[in-house]
Write an enzyme that holds these catalytic residues in place. Sequence first.
Site, mmCIF file in Angstrom:
data_model
loop_
_atom_site.group_PDB
_atom_site.id
_atom_site.type_symbol
_atom_site.label_atom_id
_atom_site.label_comp_id
_atom_site.label_asym_id
_atom_site.label_seq_id
_atom_site.Cartn_x
_atom_site.Cartn_y
_atom_site.Cartn_z
ATOM 1 N N SER A 67 3.870 -22.541 -15.643
ATOM 2 C CA SER A 67 2.728 -23.270 -15.105
ATOM 3 C C SER A 67 2.227 -22.676 -13.804
ATOM 4 O O SER A 67 1.340 -23.226 -13.170
ATOM 5 C CB SER A 67 3.122 -24.732 -14.859
ATOM 6 O OG SER A 67 4.217 -24.796 -13.965
ATOM 7 N N CYS A 68 2.802 -21.554 -13.399
ATOM 8 C CA CYS A 68 2.453 -20.966 -12.108
ATOM 9 C C CYS A 68 1.163 -20.170 -12.211
ATOM 10 O O CYS A 68 1.004 -19.344 -13.096
ATOM 11 C CB CYS A 68 3.589 -20.063 -11.654
ATOM 12 S SG CYS A 68 3.245 -19.125 -10.178
ATOM 13 N N GLY A 69 0.260 -20.394 -11.287
ATOM 14 C CA GLY A 69 -1.010 -19.672 -11.303
ATOM 15 C C GLY A 69 -1.087 -18.605 -10.247
ATOM 16 O O GLY A 69 -1.210 -17.422 -10.536
ATOM 17 N N CYS B 132 1.349 -18.081 -7.853
ATOM 18 C CA CYS B 132 2.670 -18.023 -7.241
ATOM 19 C C CYS B 132 2.834 -16.715 -6.459
ATOM 20 O O CYS B 132 2.456 -15.652 -6.920
ATOM 21 C CB CYS B 132 3.764 -18.106 -8.307
ATOM 22 S SG CYS B 132 3.816 -19.673 -9.171
#
Length: 267
Positions: free
Chosen positions: A109-111, A113
Site C-alpha cells: 500500500s506504499c506510494g 515511501c
Amino acid sequence: MPDLFYPLDVSSLSRPNEKFNLNVAEEVPVSLLFNGIFPYGTMMMTPADLKDFAYGYCITEQIIDGVADIRSVNIAEADDGLTLDIFIKGKALTQLMRRNVRMQAGHSSCGICGSESVPEYNAVAATPLGEGAHLSVAAIRNALHELRQWQTLNAATRMVHAAAWADKNGNIHMIREDVGRHNALDKLIGARACHLEVFHEGFCLLTSRYSFEMALKTVRAGIAIVVAISAPTYRAFQTAETMNQTLIAIARRDEQTLFCGGKRLIE
C-alpha cells in the site's frame, strides 16, 4: 498491434487455501538494484510483469528520462523473494546516486515511501499535460463493461488491483494486476512506454482509489485521461486539475463522476 495482454498462469501467482476454499494471491519482496552496485529498496508485489514494473517505476520515480535510458533488466531469485537488477545509462545512474535517498522497504500500500519530502502540485511535471485526444462517454462505459473479463488474477483471488489501457473507442488492449495498486499502475505505465507509438491515444482505467501518488505517476507518464473506480483524494484531485488532466472517478458501468478536465469529453 503488440500482444501485451496474455492469460496469466494464475497457479504460479496464487495459492489454494483449503480452509476458506479460495485462492490467495502471492506477495513477495522484490529488491531493486541498479547496475549491480546500488541497492534502492524493496517492494512487496505480485511476482509478474516485473520488467514492465522496472520501466514504469523508473519513469514515475523520475530515475530515467525515457525507456532508452535502461540498458537491460535482470530478474534473479534471492533468499526471500526476488532481485530486480536494472542497468541504466551512466548519466541516469550518476543522478540517482546523487539523490538524498533514504532506503526503506515499500509495502503493497506504499506510494511515496522513502521520500524525503512531498512534491508540490506545480513540481509534479515541468508543464501541464497537453490537450490530447477527445473521448466519448460511450467509450468509457464500454471499457468499464469489459474490465472484469480482463482481470484473470482477480477472478481467482478476489483481492488484487488492476490498471488497464483502453483505446479511444473504449476497447481494452492491456492490463496489469498486482496486490499493490501503485505496482499495477507502474507495470501498465512500463508496458505502455515501451510501445508508446501504438498506445499513445487512449485512457487509463484503475480499479482502485485515485490517491496523490497515483496522480503523480499518471502525470509523470503523460497520461491525460484517467478513469478510476473509486473516488480520488482531494490532493489527487488538485494535482489532476492543476496539471490539466481529465479525471473521472466513482466510475460504474451506468454512471460516472467528472471531477475535472471535461473539455476532452464528447457526448
